[in-house]
Scaffold this active site. Structure first.
Site, PDB file in Angstrom:
ATOM      1  N   GLY A  11       0.836   4.097  -5.717  1.00 48.31           N
ATOM      2  CA  GLY A  11       1.521   4.347  -6.987  1.00 48.31           C
ATOM      3  C   GLY A  11       1.028   3.438  -8.108  1.00 48.31           C
ATOM      4  O   GLY A  11       0.817   3.885  -9.245  1.00 48.31           O
ATOM      5  N   ASN A  12       0.791   2.149  -7.767  1.00 44.02           N
ATOM      6  CA  ASN A  12       0.418   1.223  -8.843  1.00 44.02           C
ATOM      7  C   ASN A  12      -1.014   1.406  -9.333  1.00 44.02           C
ATOM      8  O   ASN A  12      -1.442   0.754 -10.274  1.00 44.02           O
ATOM      9  CB  ASN A  12       0.719  -0.234  -8.475  1.00 44.02           C
ATOM     10  CG  ASN A  12       0.088  -0.613  -7.163  1.00 44.02           C
ATOM     11  OD1 ASN A  12      -0.953  -0.080  -6.803  1.00 44.02           O
ATOM     12  ND2 ASN A  12       0.727  -1.515  -6.430  1.00 44.02           N
ATOM     13  N   LYS A 213       4.560   9.389   0.135  1.00 39.79           N
ATOM     14  CA  LYS A 213       3.217   9.987   0.138  1.00 39.79           C
ATOM     15  C   LYS A 213       2.353   9.483   1.300  1.00 39.79           C
ATOM     16  O   LYS A 213       1.439  10.178   1.733  1.00 39.79           O
ATOM     17  CB  LYS A 213       2.498   9.762  -1.197  1.00 39.79           C
ATOM     18  CG  LYS A 213       2.273   8.304  -1.555  1.00 39.79           C
ATOM     19  CD  LYS A 213       0.836   7.936  -1.661  1.00 39.79           C
ATOM     20  CE  LYS A 213       0.603   6.463  -1.818  1.00 39.79           C
ATOM     21  NZ  LYS A 213       1.617   5.460  -1.771  1.00 39.79           N
TER      22      LYS A 213
HETATM   23  N1  LIG Z   1       1.460  -7.709   5.846  1.00 33.64           N
HETATM   24  C1  LIG Z   1       0.986  -7.413   4.645  1.00 33.64           C
HETATM   25  N2  LIG Z   1      -0.349  -7.398   4.423  1.00 33.64           N
HETATM   26  C2  LIG Z   1      -0.829  -7.092   3.195  1.00 33.64           C
HETATM   27  N3  LIG Z   1      -0.065  -6.774   2.126  1.00 33.64           N
HETATM   28  C3  LIG Z   1       1.275  -6.781   2.293  1.00 33.64           C
HETATM   29  C4  LIG Z   1       1.851  -7.109   3.552  1.00 33.64           C
HETATM   30  N4  LIG Z   1       3.194  -7.039   3.413  1.00 33.64           N
HETATM   31  C5  LIG Z   1       3.447  -6.681   2.150  1.00 33.64           C
HETATM   32  N5  LIG Z   1       2.311  -6.541   1.453  1.00 33.64           N
HETATM   33  C6  LIG Z   1       2.291  -6.148   0.025  1.00 33.64           C
HETATM   34  O1  LIG Z   1       2.545  -4.749   0.019  1.00 33.64           O
HETATM   35  C7  LIG Z   1       1.805  -4.158  -1.051  1.00 33.64           C
HETATM   36  C8  LIG Z   1       1.677  -2.642  -0.771  1.00 33.64           C
HETATM   37  O2  LIG Z   1       2.927  -2.013  -1.006  1.00 33.64           O
HETATM   38  P1  LIG Z   1       3.256  -1.228  -2.366  1.00 33.64           P
HETATM   39  O3  LIG Z   1       2.777  -2.033  -3.546  1.00 33.64           O
HETATM   40  O4  LIG Z   1       4.680  -0.843  -2.302  1.00 33.64           O
HETATM   41  O5  LIG Z   1       2.359   0.072  -2.145  1.00 33.64           O
HETATM   42  P2  LIG Z   1       1.619   1.103  -3.142  1.00 33.64           P
HETATM   43  O6  LIG Z   1       0.211   0.580  -3.279  1.00 33.64           O
HETATM   44  O7  LIG Z   1       1.651   2.414  -2.384  1.00 33.64           O
HETATM   45  O8  LIG Z   1       2.386   1.152  -4.438  1.00 33.64           O
HETATM   46  C9  LIG Z   1       0.518  -4.931  -1.050  1.00 33.64           C
HETATM   47  O9  LIG Z   1      -0.160  -4.852  -2.283  1.00 33.64           O
HETATM   48  C10 LIG Z   1       1.004  -6.354  -0.742  1.00 33.64           C
HETATM   49  O10 LIG Z   1       1.323  -7.023  -1.952  1.00 33.64           O
HETATM   50  N1  LIG Z   2       6.230   9.727  -3.425  1.00 35.81           N
HETATM   51  C1  LIG Z   2       5.725   8.464  -3.277  1.00 35.81           C
HETATM   52  O1  LIG Z   2       5.505   7.983  -2.164  1.00 35.81           O
HETATM   53  O2  LIG Z   2       5.509   7.785  -4.473  1.00 35.81           O
HETATM   54  P1  LIG Z   2       5.121   6.235  -4.663  1.00 35.81           P
HETATM   55  O3  LIG Z   2       3.871   5.984  -3.854  1.00 35.81           O
HETATM   56  O4  LIG Z   2       4.876   6.092  -6.148  1.00 35.81           O
HETATM   57  O5  LIG Z   2       6.296   5.438  -4.180  1.00 35.81           O
END
Ligand SMILES: Nc1ncnc2c1ncn2[C@@H]1O[C@H](COP(=O)(O)OP(=O)(O)O)[C@@H](O)[C@H]1O
Ligand SMILES: NC(=O)OP(=O)(O)O
Length: 312
Positions: A11-12, A213
């Site tokens: 998402g980010n 997703k």
């Molecule tokens: N064990 C781990 N190893 C690596 N990253 C981790 C771990 N636990 C948590 N994270 C964090 O989780 C983030 C990924 O989750 P999130 O930002 O919610 O996902 P998305 O990229 O789908 O938005 C990573 O960028 C990191 O900051």
């Molecule tokens: N639907 C979904 O998983 O969206 P994000 O990755 O933005 O949370």
């Protein structure tokens, strides 16, 4: 043609932390992402892109609710479909233009996709999927009280609305996606986890929820016989003891190790947890290889030189 790869974009990658999410910001982020994908296309890989929609689906809901005195409020499944349309369009436009610039002739299509869920999934009783903008505690309390929305603290970044997130059971458009991908077309699909639908007397109907997703991408990768699943996120590798002095980044994990670390609680529920679980499920269903990495390490990770690989 080289391997068929499902790539799930975090998402980010499309709305970064602190951004409002203007169309210009989203295009700017997408155009930073596209060269990495175009490099793989240029190398001959068959690519199926999936993406998140948490910020976007929440924003569409907010817009709809803000206009409720004049225009009927949209159900969440329709908002998810809207995010597949808007993000599919923006990704397609940027990637297609880049391929044109590089002289690569490839069709890029976005497939609006529905994903089957169970109406009795326990997730409907406990909303967990954060959507839309971040709020302060005071704002969140007020929204919870006045709008009756479930609000939670999201990974130290502020408070967000949460909606039910049932498990994906079947990708309805899987055959069409497979035919397109196998023919070398670049496919953008299962955006925002897919439009949730449930079966009722053999018919499908939209369900108000937002599917994760990563889980949906994992299922898609199995259903279209992808050679591997890549989950892109904010870190180049997965770590154990993440954020602690004894943090250790891993280049590879066996399926058994991934399960053990997951059980130990190494991967938080709101962030890395679903990615690891999605990877485990993909391998348990017969998938061959999962790679978790960040966009800038994508090509190296696919060539076995970076990222975290999970294999049986
Ligand atoms: N064990 C781990 N190893 C690596 N990253 C981790 C771990 N636990 C948590 N994270 C964090 O989780 C983030 C990924 O989750 P999130 O930002 O919610 O996902 P998305 O990229 O789908 O938005 C990573 O960028 C990191 O900051
Ligand atoms: N639907 C979904 O998983 O969206 P994000 O990755 O933005 O949370």
């Amino acid at each position: 043609m080289k391997e068929k790869i499902v790539i799930a974009i975090g998402g980010n990658a499309i709305i970064s932390e602190g951004q409002k999410g203007t169309v210009e910001e989203q295009y700017a982020n997408i155009s930073k992402m596209c060269p990495y994908i175009a490099d793989l296309i240029e190398d001959g890989y068959r690519i199926i892109l999936t993406h998140g929609n948490g910020p976007q689906v929440g924003n569409i809901l907010l817009q709809s609710e803000a206009a409720k005195d004049r225009i009927p409020v949209l159900p969440i499944d329709v908002c998810v479909a809207e995010t597949q349309g808007q993000l599919g369009y923006m990704i397609k436009q940027s990637l297609d233009n880049l391929l044109r610039e590089r002289g690569i002739k490839k069709d890029v299509v976005s497939v609006l996709s529905r994903v089957l869920v169970d109406e009795n999934d326990p997730a409907f009783k406990e909303p967990t999927k954060p959507i839309g903008p971040f709020y302060s505690k005071e704002e969140a309390d007020k929204i919870a009280k006045t709008k009756n929305h479930a609000m939670v603290e999201d990974s130290g970044r502020g408070y967000r609305r949460v909606v039910p997130s049932p498990r994906p059971l079947d990708i309805i458009e899987q055959s069409a996606v497979k035919i397109l991908a196998d023919s070398g077309t670049i496919v953008i699909t299962v955006g925002g986890g897919g439009i949730p639908v449930a079966e009722n007397n053999g018919m499908l109907k939209g369900i108000e929820a937002v599917i994760d997703k990563d889980y949906a991408s994992s299922l898609l990768a199995n259903q279209i016989d992808a050679d591997f699943l890549v989950i892109l996120t904010g870190v180049p590798q997965v770590a154990i003891n993440f954020g602690k002095p004894n943090q250790k980044f891993l280049s590879k994990m066996s399926l058994e190790e991934a399960k053990k670390y997951y059980e130990e609680g190494q991967f938080p529920k709101g962030s890395m947890g679903p990615k690891i679980e999605a990877g485990i499920e993909y391998l348990d269903r017969g998938g061959k290889k999962v790679i978790i990495t960040s966009l800038d390490y994508l090509k190296d990770a696919i060539e076995g030189k970076a990222g975290t690989v999970i294999m049986k």
